[in-house]
Design an enzyme around this catalytic site. Structure first.
Site, PDB file in Angstrom:
ATOM      1  N   ASP A 141       0.803  -1.232   0.000  1.00  0.00           N
ATOM      2  CA  ASP A 141       0.000   0.000   0.000  1.00  0.00           C
ATOM      3  C   ASP A 141       0.833   1.278   0.000  1.00  0.00           C
ATOM      4  O   ASP A 141       0.369   2.324   0.430  1.00  0.00           O
ATOM      5  CB  ASP A 141      -0.964  -0.013   1.198  1.00  0.00           C
ATOM      6  CG  ASP A 141      -0.237   0.075   2.528  1.00  0.00           C
ATOM      7  OD1 ASP A 141       0.954  -0.299   2.571  1.00  0.00           O
ATOM      8  OD2 ASP A 141      -0.850   0.516   3.502  1.00  0.00           O
ATOM      9  N   GLU A 142       2.063   1.196  -0.460  1.00  0.00           N
ATOM     10  CA  GLU A 142       2.911   2.381  -0.516  1.00  0.00           C
ATOM     11  C   GLU A 142       3.719   2.343  -1.799  1.00  0.00           C
ATOM     12  O   GLU A 142       4.192   1.279  -2.191  1.00  0.00           O
ATOM     13  CB  GLU A 142       3.930   2.383   0.623  1.00  0.00           C
ATOM     14  CG  GLU A 142       3.421   2.846   1.957  1.00  0.00           C
ATOM     15  CD  GLU A 142       4.518   2.675   2.996  1.00  0.00           C
ATOM     16  OE1 GLU A 142       4.966   3.692   3.543  1.00  0.00           O
ATOM     17  OE2 GLU A 142       4.929   1.523   3.226  1.00  0.00           O
TER      18      GLU A 142
END
Lengths: 378, 380
Positions: B94-95
């Site tokens: 998620d980054e």
């Protein structure tokens, strides 16, 4: 236990044995060297990791016989740095070993010699004498192809066969195979067949190196090493040094079946020139595969490598070749290993199709060598 | 992404919206994989033991991890990034770093693109994302964390130093509890202190890394955004609810983990040279052992054989084992080299692996599994 010995012979014996001691074993006694003094004036040093055992014997002035185990590393470091001359060795209260030389004095903790596992014994098995140079050349031409894969023990060693005057050593890692054989001068009745695990091969090389050094020092002509096989162990000895190796009980693969008998193409090249070209071109292959292409045309070989991240490189050399054009991929490292172990000026590379193995043979050599290398699909 | 797993759960199940949600297992040793912002207000954070989280926030809803779903959403989010530039470097599920230096003429400056990305992500997934915009990876990462959730922090060129100065030193990458204590002892509490720090002194306490964090504290970071980073290793590990005391059980877990690693290697087309086995004991000490195989491997049995061989190399330890792990590194793309001895067993293994992995891809991990693992899982 009390004795006097000279530093230099002691250091040689300690240096030979301490490397075998197993410093990381879960059995603390194995990180020791066993020192045994007998009333006959013999001092014997032993070390083992239960797979490889080594012993070295030297003369000493033994006042009181006895046996004791001391840490291999510490003993080596101390003896190496002792002043030259006589060394006095005393076991005090059955506990601590006192080592005294000149004005230096050390006390080392010890373990009872009786706790040390006994080294395998050849009993009365027959030893065969082999010239050090001959056995050494077999190892030198094959050892690099041993597998270092612990999970494939049947390949992680060198297969040694001796029949009469014929000696043969074979190694393979599954992608390449090296076989070297020779016939000894004179009458021999050698009968051995053994798969020596890689660590044993390395220790054997050290023993042969020592033997060469001894011979040089004593100006002896052709030093020999004696070899025997008994009870799942191999025994090697030279002078006062002994080596025992627990043999692998794995089945070495049927190597004869994978050495191609009939090849349709043959290239002959100058060994050094081909090696230099391979070294240069393989600079570009940065990954583990070391893959290079061989493009063969009439009288020329173009070696080529490409690496999308680094660039590409090629070199063309003149060779003897009159077969059809062929492009085949090889691991450059494997080619170099096989050729570097040879001494012949020229080498043959026998080929079939692009998916068939390549075979390296020296053009003239005192050792009959065959190097089989599987191609790569690159 | 903000509280990524928890946000996906709230997105998929409207009943969870506005409620404290904890994603993770509910067993004695489970940890919080993600906590929704509603839960974070109670002092719950990810990686906290689930038991402790439940004491702090007793009315929280606990939902199990659905990794496949998060991966799916993650792929959607990443595809939004790629609409603006191919230079996308995923940092985790998620980054990501997105280098839009060359996209200005098409889409506007960094701040504009960041707000457009935020909007696009919300439209295509319904999720909120926080962004940091600056001239370097380090400053952007810090900026993105500052105003979560739904934040957008822009650090104009030339103001990086000033922007960083007031932050506490714990915000520095890699400064955890131990390192923080070390720098505190040198009187360093903020990035400003770091900017003015005596580098040799810092190096004495932290090693060469000391100089590195001073450079970073000044906002100096020349690392590029790398879009195709090959994985360094592929691994699987798990913590058990009850410590394992029998070596057979440890082997069974290693087998299951080897199978997972082999699946991923097969899927990504890798072979590997180094196998490592990791054990964490009841007293939390961690030991790893690794070995290098000369011929690269990729199938369950080869990985498992190596992992088990490594097991022999661990010192005898009477303590139970709370975690085991298997990983393969020195990865290479599968480049076939012929086998001299047609090893029927190995060839068969490779074919079996390809088939099993394909089935597991289609029917999930329990679609095809080993009999030994089936009984173990049944007992758990």
């Amino acid at each position: 236990m009390e004795l006097h010995v000279h530093k230099q012979p002691l250091l040689r014996a300690v240096a030979r044995t301490h490397a075998v001691a197993d410093k990381k074993s879960s059995m603390p006694i194995l990180s020791n060297v066993l020192v045994t003094a007998s009333s006959s004036g013999e001092l014997r040093l032993c070390a083992t990791d239960l797979y490889v055992g080594t012993a070295s014997t030297l003369q000493a002035e033994v006042t009181t016989p006895g046996t004791v185990a001391v840490n291999a590393r510490t003993l080596f470091d101390i003896v190496k740095n002792l002043p030259e001359g006589a060394v006095q060795w005393t076991l005090q209260n059955n506990k601590s070993v006192q080592i005294q030389a000149g004005r230096a004095k050390f006390h080392l903790p010890s373990m009872p010699g009786e706790d040390f596992p006994p080294l395998p014994n050849p009993g009365d098995s027959k030893f065969f004498a082999i010239p050090v140079e001959r056995l050494g050349s077999l190892i030198q031409q094959t050892h690099y192809a041993m597998s270092s894969d612990d999970t494939r023990p049947h390949l992680a060693g060198a297969y040694l066969e001796g029949k009469g005057s014929l000696l043969r050593m074979v190694t393979t890692d599954g992608h390449r195979l090296s076989k070297a054989e020779l016939t000894l001068d004179g009458d021999h009745s050698i009968a051995v067949e053994m798969l020596i695990p890689a660590k044993g091969v390395n220790e054997l090389r050290r023993l042969l190196d020592d033997a060469r050094a001894d011979a040089k020092a004593q100006k002896a002509e052709t030093p020999t090493v004696e070899i025997a096989q008994a009870g799942g162990n191999a025994f090697f000895r030279h002078g006062h040094a002994e080596l025992s190796v627990k043999l692998s009980d794995e089945q070495f693969p049927p190597y004869d079946k994978v050495i191609p008998q009939q090849q349709t193409r043959q290239m002959t090249a100058d060994r050094q020139t081909l090696m230099e070209a391979l070294r240069r071109v393989s600079l570009i292959t940065n990954d583990k595969s070391h893959g290079v292409h061989f493009h063969l045309k009439s009288s020329t070989l173009r070696v080529e490598s490409q690496n999308p991240e680094v660039g590409d490189g090629q070199e063309e050399l003149e060779v003897q070749y009159d077969g059809d054009d062929l492009t085949i991929g090889f691991n450059a490292r494997y080619m170099l290993d096989a050729m570097a172990a040879l001494t012949a000026d020229d080498v043959h590379l026998d080929l079939n199709g692009e998916l068939d193995p390549g075979v390296i043979r020296p053009v003239k050599s005192s050792v009959d060598f065959v190097g089989v290398i599987m191609p790569m699909r690159i | 992404m903000d509280a990524f797993y928890a946000s996906v759960e709230q997105l998929d199940d409207p009943r969870l919206r506005g409620k404290p949600v904890l994603v993770g297992g509910d067993s004695p040793r489970a940890v919080v994989a993600a906590a929704s912002y509603e839960a974070r207000r109670f002092g719950v954070y990810s990686a906290m033991p689930m038991g402790q989280a439940k004491r702090r926030c007793p009315h929280a809803v606990i939902v199990p991890v659905r990794m496949a779903r998060y991966m799916e959403v993650s792929r959607e989010v990443f595809s939004v990034f790629r609409n603006y530039t191919p230079l996308v470097e995923g940092l985790s599920i998620d980054e990501a770093f997105v280098d839009v230096t060359a996209s200005g003429a098409l889409f506007g400056n960094g701040a504009t693109i960041a707000s457009r990305i935020k909007l696009d992500v919300f439209e295509s997934t319904g999720l909120r994302v926080s962004a940091g915009v600056s001239t370097s990876k380090f400053v952007s990462k810090i900026a993105s964390d500052l105003e979560k959730p739904d934040g957008l922090v822009v650090v104009p060129p030339g103001t990086e130093r000033e922007f960083l100065a007031s932050l506490p030193v714990e915000r520095m990458w890699g400064v955890g509890k131990v390192a923080a204590e070390k720098v505190h002892r040198l009187g360093i509490r903020s990035f400003r202190d770091l900017q003015q720090a005596n580098v040799p002194l810092l190096e004495r306490s932290l090693g060469t890394w000391g100089a590195e964090i001073v450079r970073l504290a000044h906002g100096i970071d020349s690392r590029e955004v790398v879009s195709h980073r090959a994985p360094k290793s592929i691994g699987a590990e798990e913590t058990f609810d009850v410590d394992l005391t029998r070596v057979q059980k440890v082997r069974a877990r290693l087998l299951s983990q080897s199978a997972r690693v082999a699946d991923r290697m097969e899927r990504q087309g890798y072979v590997g040279f180094v196998v490592a086995t990791k054990l964490k004991y009841a007293d939390f000490t961690v030991k790893t052992r690794q070995l290098r195989v000369p011929t690269p491997i990729r199938d369950t049995d080869s990985i498992y054989d190596a992992a088990c061989a490594l097991l022999e190399r661990f010192p005898r330890n009477p303590l139970g084992v709370r975690l085991t792990g298997v990983s393969v590194s020195e990865l290479h793309h599968h480049a076939p080299m012929g086998e001299l001895f047609v090893d029927a067993r190995r060839e068969k293994r490779d074919r079996v692996q390809a088939t099993v992995s394909a089935l597991r891809d289609r029917f999930g991990e329990s679609g095809v599994t080993r009999a030994t693992l089936l009984t173990r899982q049944g007992k758990r």
